[in-house]
Design an enzyme around this catalytic site. Structure first.
Site, PDB file in Angstrom:
ATOM      1  CB  SER A 134      -0.900   0.011   1.232  1.00  0.00           C
ATOM      2  OG  SER A 134      -1.476   1.287   1.377  1.00  0.00           O
ATOM      3  CG  HIS A 149      -3.766  -1.628  -1.554  1.00  0.00           C
ATOM      4  ND1 HIS A 149      -4.822  -2.465  -1.825  1.00  0.00           N
ATOM      5  CD2 HIS A 149      -4.189  -0.832  -0.528  1.00  0.00           C
ATOM      6  CE1 HIS A 149      -5.834  -2.196  -1.005  1.00  0.00           C
ATOM      7  NE2 HIS A 149      -5.471  -1.203  -0.211  1.00  0.00           N
ATOM      8  CG  ASP A 173      -5.225   2.229   0.993  1.00  0.00           C
ATOM      9  OD1 ASP A 173      -6.128   1.365   0.900  1.00  0.00           O
ATOM     10  OD2 ASP A 173      -4.071   1.978   1.392  1.00  0.00           O
ATOM     11  CG  MET A 193      -8.697   6.620   2.497  1.00  0.00           C
ATOM     12  SD  MET A 193      -7.935   6.608   4.131  1.00  0.00           S
ATOM     13  CE  MET A 193      -6.950   5.106   4.023  1.00  0.00           C
ATOM     14  CG  HIS A 210      -9.197  -0.375  -0.392  1.00  0.00           C
ATOM     15  ND1 HIS A 210      -8.610  -0.523   0.847  1.00  0.00           N
ATOM     16  CD2 HIS A 210     -10.526  -0.539  -0.184  1.00  0.00           C
ATOM     17  CE1 HIS A 210      -9.533  -0.760   1.764  1.00  0.00           C
ATOM     18  NE2 HIS A 210     -10.713  -0.760   1.166  1.00  0.00           N
ATOM     19  CG  MET A 214     -11.468   2.541   2.186  1.00  0.00           C
ATOM     20  SD  MET A 214      -9.900   2.521   3.072  1.00  0.00           S
ATOM     21  CE  MET A 214      -8.793   2.728   1.686  1.00  0.00           C
ATOM     22  CG  MET A 234     -11.577  -3.424   5.226  1.00  0.00           C
ATOM     23  SD  MET A 234     -10.091  -2.963   4.310  1.00  0.00           S
ATOM     24  CE  MET A 234      -9.156  -2.046   5.543  1.00  0.00           C
ATOM     25  CG  PHE A 260      -6.147   6.448  10.097  1.00  0.00           C
ATOM     26  CD1 PHE A 260      -5.711   7.730   9.759  1.00  0.00           C
ATOM     27  CD2 PHE A 260      -7.432   6.283  10.591  1.00  0.00           C
ATOM     28  CE1 PHE A 260      -6.544   8.834   9.922  1.00  0.00           C
ATOM     29  CE2 PHE A 260      -8.268   7.384  10.770  1.00  0.00           C
ATOM     30  CZ  PHE A 260      -7.827   8.661  10.434  1.00  0.00           C
ATOM     31  N   GLY A 261      -3.198   3.818   7.937  1.00  0.00           N
ATOM     32  CA  GLY A 261      -2.166   2.794   7.932  1.00  0.00           C
ATOM     33  C   GLY A 261      -1.621   2.615   9.344  1.00  0.00           C
ATOM     34  CG  ASP A 269      -6.057  -3.168   3.222  1.00  0.00           C
ATOM     35  OD1 ASP A 269      -5.006  -2.871   3.804  1.00  0.00           O
ATOM     36  OD2 ASP A 269      -6.726  -2.362   2.532  1.00  0.00           O
ATOM     37  N   GLY A 272       1.116  -2.111   4.090  1.00  0.00           N
ATOM     38  CA  GLY A 272       1.573  -0.729   3.955  1.00  0.00           C
ATOM     39  C   GLY A 272       2.825  -0.496   4.760  1.00  0.00           C
TER      40      GLY A 272
END
Ligand code: DX5
Ligand code: ZN
Length: 217
Positions: free
Chosen positions: A8, A31, A33, A35, A64, A66, A135, A141-142, A173, A195
């Site tokens: 990620s 990956h 993310d 958001m 991904h 979100m 998930m 958040f990572g 993930d 990530g």
């Protein structure tokens, strides 16, 4: 089941994304993310950055989403060339239509469930799904702690996929690292997002090799 690792870029340096992509030549996917600060309490990147990344890397992009309105936005990510586009069950209002649009635009269709969302209710949707994402943290958040509470669901999801009989990848993930990946693999996951475990390592490429080895054996 072939093990795939999808680092990620949430934990990468956003000012140097082309270089960060180049540091993981052994990744199966990158990956990304997305958001929107509505579906999750964080704001990251969107379509223009995915388009920019596609120009500088040959590693396929695993988007991904979100975001609150995936039905509206997901097809565009497939149209620009993302290899996989994942929407959230909790956000999609017309998941069958959107998953079909993702496939029609040439990408793999992904369907994500938050830790508290049951998988059984989506059994009939499996023919529409190329990758089911479970998930293993609350999204947003990572660097969060892996939630062991999701492990039984990974197992049940693998059983549902086996019963269906089609090929559906099972992705995990959140908090996936050297100390948690074996549990996920044993439960039936075959695609692993990582990530901080990759980009937080001194050698991200070596970290991927190590994770792959742990998930395989
Ligand atoms: C979290 C994101 C993850 C995140 C994982 O909401 O979906 O992809 O980057 O980061 P780690 O591996 O650090 O938990
Ligand atoms: Zn993610």
């Amino acid at each position: 089941m072939a093990v795939q690792i999808s680092p990620s870029i949430l934990s990468a340096d956003f000012a140097r994304l082309a270089d960060e992509a180049a540091r993981v030549p052994n990744a199966d996917w990158l990956h990304v993310d997305v958001m929107d600060n509505h579906f999750v309490p964080n704001l990251t990147i969107g379509l223009p950055v995915v388009e920019a990344l596609l120009k500088v890397t040959s590693t396929p992009i695993d988007c991904h989403l979100m975001i609150e309105d995936p039905d509206r936005w997901a097809p565009a990510y497939a149209e620009v060339g993302a290899g996989s586009v994942t929407i959230h069950a909790e956000a999609a209002k017309a998941p069958v239509r959107t998953l079909r649009q993702i496939r029609a635009a040439g990408a793999r269709s992904g369907f994500a469930l938050n830790p508290a969302t049951a998988v059984e209710q989506y059994e009939d949707l499996l023919p529409e799904i190329d990758m089911l994402l479970l998930m293993t943290v609350e999204p947003g958040f990572g660097g969060q702690k892996f939630l062991d509470v999701v492990l039984p669901k990974i197992r049940r999801a693998r059983e549902l996929i086996a019963r269906y009989g089609g090929e559906v990848w099972l992705q995990v993930d959140g908090g996936v690292a050297a100390d948690t990946i074996e549990r996920c693999a044993e439960a039936g996951a075959d695609v692993f997002v990582a990530g901080s475990a990759v980009y937080g390592a001194a050698d991200p490429s070596a970290a991927i090799d190590h994770l792959r080895e742990l998930a395989t054996t």
